[in-house]
Design an enzyme around this catalytic site. Structure first.
Site, PDB file in Angstrom:
ATOM      1  N   ASP A  81     -30.289 -12.150   9.579  1.00 29.26           N
ATOM      2  CA  ASP A  81     -30.756 -10.941  10.272  1.00 29.26           C
ATOM      3  C   ASP A  81     -30.322 -11.023  11.743  1.00 29.26           C
ATOM      4  O   ASP A  81     -29.864 -12.080  12.199  1.00 29.26           O
ATOM      5  CB  ASP A  81     -32.289 -10.911  10.126  1.00 29.26           C
ATOM      6  CG  ASP A  81     -32.932  -9.643  10.623  1.00 29.26           C
ATOM      7  OD1 ASP A  81     -32.276  -8.592  10.633  1.00 29.26           O
ATOM      8  OD2 ASP A  81     -34.133  -9.707  10.995  1.00 29.26           O
ATOM      9  N   HIS A  82     -30.532  -9.922  12.499  1.00 35.12           N
ATOM     10  CA  HIS A  82     -30.206  -9.828  13.939  1.00 35.12           C
ATOM     11  C   HIS A  82     -29.556 -11.037  14.612  1.00 35.12           C
ATOM     12  O   HIS A  82     -30.239 -11.967  15.040  1.00 35.12           O
ATOM     13  CB  HIS A  82     -31.476  -9.594  14.762  1.00 35.12           C
ATOM     14  CG  HIS A  82     -32.027  -8.233  14.634  1.00 35.12           C
ATOM     15  ND1 HIS A  82     -31.537  -7.161  15.323  1.00 35.12           N
ATOM     16  CD2 HIS A  82     -33.051  -7.768  13.888  1.00 35.12           C
ATOM     17  CE1 HIS A  82     -32.233  -6.088  15.013  1.00 35.12           C
ATOM     18  NE2 HIS A  82     -33.152  -6.419  14.134  1.00 35.12           N
ATOM     19  N   HIS A 230     -35.458  -1.188   9.850  1.00 39.28           N
ATOM     20  CA  HIS A 230     -36.076  -2.351  10.494  1.00 39.28           C
ATOM     21  C   HIS A 230     -37.460  -1.953  10.967  1.00 39.28           C
ATOM     22  O   HIS A 230     -37.751  -0.777  11.149  1.00 39.28           O
ATOM     23  CB  HIS A 230     -35.241  -2.799  11.697  1.00 39.28           C
ATOM     24  CG  HIS A 230     -34.023  -3.575  11.303  1.00 39.28           C
ATOM     25  ND1 HIS A 230     -33.745  -4.824  11.801  1.00 39.28           N
ATOM     26  CD2 HIS A 230     -33.030  -3.295  10.431  1.00 39.28           C
ATOM     27  CE1 HIS A 230     -32.614  -5.265  11.268  1.00 39.28           C
ATOM     28  NE2 HIS A 230     -32.158  -4.358  10.439  1.00 39.28           N
ATOM     29  N   ILE A 253     -39.155  -6.594   6.500  1.00 42.18           N
ATOM     30  CA  ILE A 253     -40.588  -6.823   6.668  1.00 42.18           C
ATOM     31  C   ILE A 253     -40.765  -8.106   7.467  1.00 42.18           C
ATOM     32  O   ILE A 253     -40.405  -9.186   6.988  1.00 42.18           O
ATOM     33  CB  ILE A 253     -41.289  -7.058   5.315  1.00 42.18           C
ATOM     34  CG1 ILE A 253     -40.854  -6.050   4.266  1.00 42.18           C
ATOM     35  CG2 ILE A 253     -42.802  -7.090   5.482  1.00 42.18           C
ATOM     36  CD1 ILE A 253     -41.350  -4.675   4.478  1.00 42.18           C
TER      37      ILE A 253
HETATM   38 ZN   LIG Z   1     -34.769  -5.680  13.193  1.00 37.12          ZN
END
Ligand SMILES: [Zn+2]
Length: 300
Positions: A81-82, A230, A253
């Protein structure tokens, strides 16, 4: 077994979504996987850079180690993620080397977050990462628009933000962005906000965000790729379920299961009790909240 890109396309066609659970503490991973398997769902587990820096996920190696210990590829895959180009504290990040490391570790998909850059710079960075991911045969998620909330300090008043569409992903830009970057999934800003992670605010209850569903539909048509939501915790259920029909195909989540873990750990002092709390909350989310029990056979 189909690859992850195909599984996400199947979800989009079926009008359903794939939840992606963030793991800020390593012991959360096992109960999340167990819940997904027990409910015959399909999900991602994911880790973002800020979860190594502000929480206790360790790093991409630690998360991958834990994932491959408990993995069930027919039910869960591992997503990075990110990875921001500029982080929530305004610092430049060596995003290419982190993403390359994760690809080498066997992550099944990655995200580049150039949303704090100008449009042209975001396109340039995303194009580089998408090409790198595709060389290894995995999909790349990118972000366009500003999903606020990770920055230190309070958000502007939410209703103002929503009514003005401030920071929302623009339809014309979404089309251009996907065409020019080759990204596979697009994280959009449509009223969603991240849970706070700064130390003064991270224990607060998240605000009940809303979603502009008409805008989702327009973005989905323009972008032509699965959209990602998101900041999925705390959005009223009717908005979330409706968004799945309009193009949201992956929903992240974070706050919801993180706070379940932290509260149970604080009150019991036992990691096993905190793991039980994560299991219960994940089951509840999959079944009662998102209605995603038994969706695995639709996707694989
Ligand atoms: Zn995010």
């Amino acid at each position: 077994m189909p690859d992850l890109k195909a599984i996400v396309q199947n979800a989009r066609k079926a009008g359903t979504a794939i939840p992606a659970f963030n793991i800020p503490y390593l012991p959360m991973l096992e109960p999340v996987v167990k819940a997904v398997v027990d409910l015959n769902s399909f999900a991602l587990v994911e880790t973002a850079r800020l979860e190594w820096i502000k929480f206790e996920a360790g790093g991409p190696e630690q998360i991958a180690g834990e994932f491959f210990r408990w993995q069930k590829p027919e039910h869960v895959r591992l997503h990075l993620d990110h990875i921001p180009v500029i982080d929530e504290d305004g610092q430049r990040v060596d995003f290419l080397s982190i993403i390359q490391r994760a690809i080498g570790l066997g992550y099944h998909s990655v995200m580049i977050d150039g949303s704090r850059l100008s449009l042209d710079e975001n396109i340039a960075a995303t194009r580089q990462v998408a090409a790198m991911a595709h060389l290894s045969g995995i999909p790349c998620e990118a972000e366009l628009g500003a999903v606020l909330g990770h920055e230190a300090g309070p958000l502007p008043p939410y209703d103002e933000l929503f009514d003005s569409g401030m920071g929302f992903t623009r339809v014309d830009e979404a089309r251009r962005f996907v065409d020019e970057t080759g990204c596979d999934w697009l994280s959009v800003a449509i009223g969603n906000v991240h849970g706070a992670v700064s130390s003064g605010l991270k224990d607060r209850k998240k605000i009940a965000a809303r979603l502009n569903l008409e805008h989702v539909e327009k973005l989905s048509r323009a972008a032509g790729v699965p959209l990602v939501l998101h900041g999925g915790s705390g959005i009223p259920r009717e908005y979330v379920l409706a968004s799945f029909k309009k193009g949201i195909t992956k929903i992240n989540i974070g706050t919801e299961i993180r706070q379940a873990y932290e509260v149970a750990l604080q009150t019991s002092g036992r990691v096993s009790a905190a793991q039980d709390a994560v299991y219960e909350r994940t089951c509840w989310l999959l079944d009662d909240y998102f209605g995603l029990k038994n969706t695995q056979p639709l996707l694989i």
